[in-house]
Design a protein around this motif. Structure first.
Motif, PDB file in Angstrom:
ATOM      1  N   LEU A  12       0.827  -1.210   0.000  1.00  0.00           N
ATOM      2  CA  LEU A  12       0.000   0.000   0.000  1.00  0.00           C
ATOM      3  C   LEU A  12       0.859   1.258   0.000  1.00  0.00           C
ATOM      4  O   LEU A  12       0.579   2.210  -0.745  1.00  0.00           O
ATOM      5  CB  LEU A  12      -0.932  -0.011   1.215  1.00  0.00           C
ATOM      6  CG  LEU A  12      -1.893   1.155   1.339  1.00  0.00           C
ATOM      7  CD1 LEU A  12      -2.891   1.131   0.193  1.00  0.00           C
ATOM      8  CD2 LEU A  12      -2.613   1.112   2.665  1.00  0.00           C
ATOM      9  N   VAL A  13       1.909   1.270   0.792  1.00  0.00           N
ATOM     10  CA  VAL A  13       2.804   2.432   0.833  1.00  0.00           C
ATOM     11  C   VAL A  13       3.497   2.625  -0.510  1.00  0.00           C
ATOM     12  O   VAL A  13       3.618   3.756  -1.003  1.00  0.00           O
ATOM     13  CB  VAL A  13       3.838   2.271   1.965  1.00  0.00           C
ATOM     14  CG1 VAL A  13       4.948   3.303   1.853  1.00  0.00           C
ATOM     15  CG2 VAL A  13       3.153   2.367   3.321  1.00  0.00           C
ATOM     16  N   VAL A  14       3.917   1.545  -1.153  1.00  0.00           N
ATOM     17  CA  VAL A  14       4.569   1.650  -2.462  1.00  0.00           C
ATOM     18  C   VAL A  14       3.597   2.177  -3.510  1.00  0.00           C
ATOM     19  O   VAL A  14       3.940   3.048  -4.322  1.00  0.00           O
ATOM     20  CB  VAL A  14       5.156   0.285  -2.883  1.00  0.00           C
ATOM     21  CG1 VAL A  14       5.597   0.296  -4.339  1.00  0.00           C
ATOM     22  CG2 VAL A  14       6.312  -0.094  -1.971  1.00  0.00           C
ATOM     23  N   VAL A  15       2.374   1.703  -3.496  1.00  0.00           N
ATOM     24  CA  VAL A  15       1.374   2.156  -4.483  1.00  0.00           C
ATOM     25  C   VAL A  15       1.051   3.633  -4.282  1.00  0.00           C
ATOM     26  O   VAL A  15       1.022   4.412  -5.237  1.00  0.00           O
ATOM     27  CB  VAL A  15       0.097   1.278  -4.402  1.00  0.00           C
ATOM     28  CG1 VAL A  15      -1.027   1.894  -5.203  1.00  0.00           C
ATOM     29  CG2 VAL A  15       0.394  -0.124  -4.889  1.00  0.00           C
ATOM     30  N   LEU A  19       1.822   6.760  -6.827  1.00  0.00           N
ATOM     31  CA  LEU A  19       0.803   7.703  -7.312  1.00  0.00           C
ATOM     32  C   LEU A  19       1.251   9.147  -7.122  1.00  0.00           C
ATOM     33  O   LEU A  19       1.033   9.998  -7.987  1.00  0.00           O
ATOM     34  CB  LEU A  19      -0.523   7.456  -6.590  1.00  0.00           C
ATOM     35  CG  LEU A  19      -1.246   6.157  -6.967  1.00  0.00           C
ATOM     36  CD1 LEU A  19      -2.484   5.980  -6.097  1.00  0.00           C
ATOM     37  CD2 LEU A  19      -1.629   6.170  -8.433  1.00  0.00           C
ATOM     38  N   PHE A  20       1.878   9.437  -5.983  1.00  0.00           N
ATOM     39  CA  PHE A  20       2.371  10.792  -5.755  1.00  0.00           C
ATOM     40  C   PHE A  20       3.484  11.146  -6.747  1.00  0.00           C
ATOM     41  O   PHE A  20       3.530  12.258  -7.264  1.00  0.00           O
ATOM     42  CB  PHE A  20       2.878  10.943  -4.321  1.00  0.00           C
ATOM     43  CG  PHE A  20       1.786  11.266  -3.339  1.00  0.00           C
ATOM     44  CD1 PHE A  20       1.177  12.505  -3.345  1.00  0.00           C
ATOM     45  CD2 PHE A  20       1.377  10.319  -2.418  1.00  0.00           C
ATOM     46  CE1 PHE A  20       0.172  12.806  -2.451  1.00  0.00           C
ATOM     47  CE2 PHE A  20       0.369  10.598  -1.520  1.00  0.00           C
ATOM     48  CZ  PHE A  20      -0.237  11.854  -1.529  1.00  0.00           C
ATOM     49  N   VAL A  21       4.368  10.203  -7.030  1.00  0.00           N
ATOM     50  CA  VAL A  21       5.447  10.461  -7.985  1.00  0.00           C
ATOM     51  C   VAL A  21       4.879  10.701  -9.374  1.00  0.00           C
ATOM     52  O   VAL A  21       5.273  11.632 -10.077  1.00  0.00           O
ATOM     53  CB  VAL A  21       6.449   9.283  -7.992  1.00  0.00           C
ATOM     54  CG1 VAL A  21       7.417   9.403  -9.164  1.00  0.00           C
ATOM     55  CG2 VAL A  21       7.199   9.227  -6.681  1.00  0.00           C
ATOM     56  N   LEU A  22       3.923   9.877  -9.788  1.00  0.00           N
ATOM     57  CA  LEU A  22       3.331  10.042 -11.120  1.00  0.00           C
ATOM     58  C   LEU A  22       2.541  11.333 -11.241  1.00  0.00           C
ATOM     59  O   LEU A  22       2.544  11.980 -12.281  1.00  0.00           O
ATOM     60  CB  LEU A  22       2.438   8.842 -11.447  1.00  0.00           C
ATOM     61  CG  LEU A  22       3.171   7.535 -11.721  1.00  0.00           C
ATOM     62  CD1 LEU A  22       2.165   6.414 -11.942  1.00  0.00           C
ATOM     63  CD2 LEU A  22       4.090   7.665 -12.912  1.00  0.00           C
ATOM     64  N   SER A  23       1.851  11.735 -10.183  1.00  0.00           N
ATOM     65  CA  SER A  23       1.087  12.981 -10.246  1.00  0.00           C
ATOM     66  C   SER A  23       2.016  14.183 -10.300  1.00  0.00           C
ATOM     67  O   SER A  23       1.669  15.210 -10.888  1.00  0.00           O
ATOM     68  CB  SER A  23       0.153  13.095  -9.048  1.00  0.00           C
ATOM     69  OG  SER A  23       0.892  13.277  -7.850  1.00  0.00           O
TER      70      SER A  23
END
Length: 45
Positions: A12-15, A19-23
């Motif tokens: 969950l932490v990796v996902v 998402l934060f990196v991609l955004s």
């Protein structure tokens, strides 16, 4: 905690981190105008 719970929390932490990196990578680009020559024969149809 059991191994299953620890594994799920890590996933969950990796996902969420992904998402934060991609955004943060999303950037808008201004549109580029492309002009193209259209022969008059194509306009008469």
């Amino acid at each position: 905690m059991s191994r299953l719970v620890v594994t799920l929390v890590v996933i969950l932490v990796v996902v969420v981190g992904g998402l934060f990196v991609l955004s943060g990578m999303a950037q808008e680009k201004s549109p580029v105008r492309v002009e193209k020559v259209v022969p008059l024969a194509n306009l008469s149809n």
